[in-house]
Structures are given as C-alpha cells and as structure tokens.
Design a protein around this motif. Structure first.
Motif, short mmCIF file in Angstrom:
data_model
loop_
_atom_site.label_atom_id
_atom_site.label_comp_id
_atom_site.label_asym_id
_atom_site.label_seq_id
_atom_site.Cartn_x
_atom_site.Cartn_y
_atom_site.Cartn_z
N PHE A 227 0.83 -1.23 0.06
CA PHE A 227 -0.05 -0.01 -0.10
C PHE A 227 0.87 1.28 -0.15
CE2 PHE A 227 -3.24 -2.74 2.55
CZ PHE A 227 -3.72 -3.34 1.07
N GLU A 228 1.98 1.01 0.76
CA GLU A 228 3.04 2.61 0.70
C GLU A 228 3.52 2.55 -0.72
OE1 GLU A 228 3.92 4.59 2.71
OE2 GLU A 228 3.03 3.77 4.61
N ALA A 229 3.64 1.53 -1.71
CA ALA A 229 4.05 1.62 -2.85
C ALA A 229 3.23 2.19 -3.76
CB ALA A 229 4.43 0.29 -3.42
N LEU A 230 1.94 1.98 -3.37
CA LEU A 230 0.62 2.74 -4.26
C LEU A 230 0.43 4.12 -4.29
CD1 LEU A 230 -2.29 -0.19 -3.62
CD2 LEU A 230 -0.72 0.40 -5.74
N LYS A 231 1.20 4.53 -3.12
CA LYS A 231 1.08 6.03 -2.88
C LYS A 231 1.68 6.82 -4.11
CE LYS A 231 1.06 6.29 2.19
NZ LYS A 231 1.50 6.59 3.46
N THR B 278 -4.45 0.27 -11.61
CA THR B 278 -5.76 0.62 -11.70
C THR B 278 -6.62 -0.31 -10.94
OG1 THR B 278 -6.22 -0.41 -13.67
CG2 THR B 278 -5.47 2.24 -13.76
N LYS B 279 -6.23 -1.53 -10.65
CA LYS B 279 -7.26 -2.73 -10.00
C LYS B 279 -6.30 -3.18 -9.27
CE LYS B 279 -9.54 -3.45 -14.34
NZ LYS B 279 -10.10 -4.45 -15.38
N LEU B 280 -6.89 -3.44 -7.92
CA LEU B 280 -6.20 -4.10 -6.93
C LEU B 280 -7.24 -5.11 -5.93
CD1 LEU B 280 -3.89 -4.99 -4.92
CD2 LEU B 280 -4.56 -2.88 -3.57
N SER C 69 -5.81 3.25 3.38
CA SER C 69 -6.76 4.39 3.38
C SER C 69 -5.87 5.60 3.16
CB SER C 69 -7.26 4.84 4.78
OG SER C 69 -7.95 5.89 4.84
N GLU C 70 -4.67 5.74 3.63
CA GLU C 70 -3.65 6.78 3.53
C GLU C 70 -3.05 6.84 2.00
OE1 GLU C 70 -0.55 5.96 6.19
OE2 GLU C 70 -1.98 6.64 8.06
N ALA C 71 -3.02 5.53 1.55
CA ALA C 71 -2.57 5.44 0.02
C ALA C 71 -3.56 5.97 -0.81
CB ALA C 71 -2.33 4.01 -0.14
N LEU C 72 -5.05 5.68 -0.54
CA LEU C 72 -6.03 5.95 -1.50
C LEU C 72 -6.09 7.68 -1.66
CD1 LEU C 72 -8.67 3.37 -0.38
CD2 LEU C 72 -7.32 3.38 -2.65
N GLU C 73 -5.48 8.44 -0.47
CA GLU C 73 -5.73 9.83 -0.61
C GLU C 73 -4.70 10.33 -1.39
OE1 GLU C 73 -5.02 11.22 3.53
OE2 GLU C 73 -6.73 10.05 4.29
N SER C 74 -3.79 9.66 -1.71
CA SER C 74 -2.78 10.31 -2.72
C SER C 74 -2.59 9.67 -4.05
CB SER C 74 -1.27 10.32 -2.04
OG SER C 74 -0.71 8.92 -1.71
N ASN C 75 -3.15 8.44 -4.10
CA ASN C 75 -3.20 7.75 -5.24
C ASN C 75 -4.24 8.01 -6.29
OD1 ASN C 75 -4.03 5.31 -7.27
ND2 ASN C 75 -1.91 4.66 -6.55
N ARG C 76 -3.99 8.50 -7.58
CA ARG C 76 -5.16 8.81 -8.44
C ARG C 76 -5.45 7.93 -9.48
NH1 ARG C 76 -6.83 11.49 -4.66
NH2 ARG C 76 -5.74 13.54 -4.20
N ALA D 167 -8.62 2.93 -9.83
CA ALA D 167 -10.22 2.75 -10.06
C ALA D 167 -10.90 1.68 -9.44
CB ALA D 167 -10.30 2.77 -11.28
N VAL D 168 -10.38 0.46 -9.19
CA VAL D 168 -11.03 -0.69 -8.68
C VAL D 168 -10.15 -1.27 -7.48
CG1 VAL D 168 -12.08 -2.96 -9.08
CG2 VAL D 168 -12.09 -1.29 -10.83
N LEU D 169 -11.11 -1.28 -6.31
CA LEU D 169 -10.42 -2.03 -4.99
C LEU D 169 -11.49 -3.05 -4.65
CD1 LEU D 169 -8.36 -2.09 -2.53
CD2 LEU D 169 -9.59 -0.18 -1.72
#
Length: 121
Positions: free
Chosen positions: A71-75, A81-83, A99-106, A109-111
C-alpha cells in the motif's frame, strides 16, 4: 503456484523494474510466500508504471507488514488501476495505510477486499 516463495517474489520484483509489457499479475493460492515476498513485490512496483492489475488471493503467509509495504508503494505508483486482495490476513493497521494510500493515489479505480477476516469493525 503453491511452490512460489519469497525468493521468487524477489526475482519477479526485479523483472518489474525492466518490463514494459507486463500489465497484470495474479498470485492466487500462493501460500508459500509471505510478507518478505510481498515487500519485495512492493519495491518493484515503485519503479513500474505498466502494471495495471494486481490480484492477491489466499496468500496466507502475507501479513499486515507485507500489505503495508504494498500500500505504501501505491502512494507513488501511477500505473495500478485494479487491486484485488482476497482471503488474506489484512488487519486494521494495513487498512489504515491503505486509506492513506488512497488519499494520494489517483490511478486506482477498482479496489476489492474480500474475506479479510482480521479487520475489525
């Protein structure tokens, strides 16, 4: 996939750094790799922008530490686009980092988080 282990994850992560064609990885039922292997995959993911889909299911050796690294890498990753994480040992700490990663990852699209029994209410 039952023979896939942490060393195999390190090798795969090295391939992430140089591949420009791999767009999807599915590790299902790979119970012989753990958080160390997942951390190696996360390191490879930091330098890869072509991988778009990650599917981890029934990777019973992976604990929060491995998922936290992922998840840190996803930042910083802009390719995925899909996890999909299923039947896993993801806990509350891992969910907080996600949750923190989702704040910065744009790009994500699919989780899909399914059957993650260690998450409390």
């Amino acid at each position: 996939c039952s023979l896939f282990n942490d060393e195999d994850c390190v090798t795969l992560a090295e391939a992430f750094k140089s591949t420009q064609t791999l767009t999807s990885i599915s590790l299902v039922g790979c119970g012989n790799f753990g958080s160390e292997g997942c951390t190696a995959l996360a390191e490879g993911l930091k330098n890869n922008q072509t991988l778009m889909s990650i599917h981890l299911e029934s990777c019973n050796g992976v604990r929060d530490g491995g998922y936290i690294a992922l998840f840190e890498a996803l930042k910083s990753n802009r390719g995925v686009t899909k996890l999909h994480v299923a039947c896993c040992s993801l806990g509350n700490e891992g969910c907080q980092v996600l949750s923190e990663a989702l704040e910065s990852n744009r790009s994500l699209a699919v989780l899909a988080l399914t059957e993650c029994d260690e998450i409390s209410q």
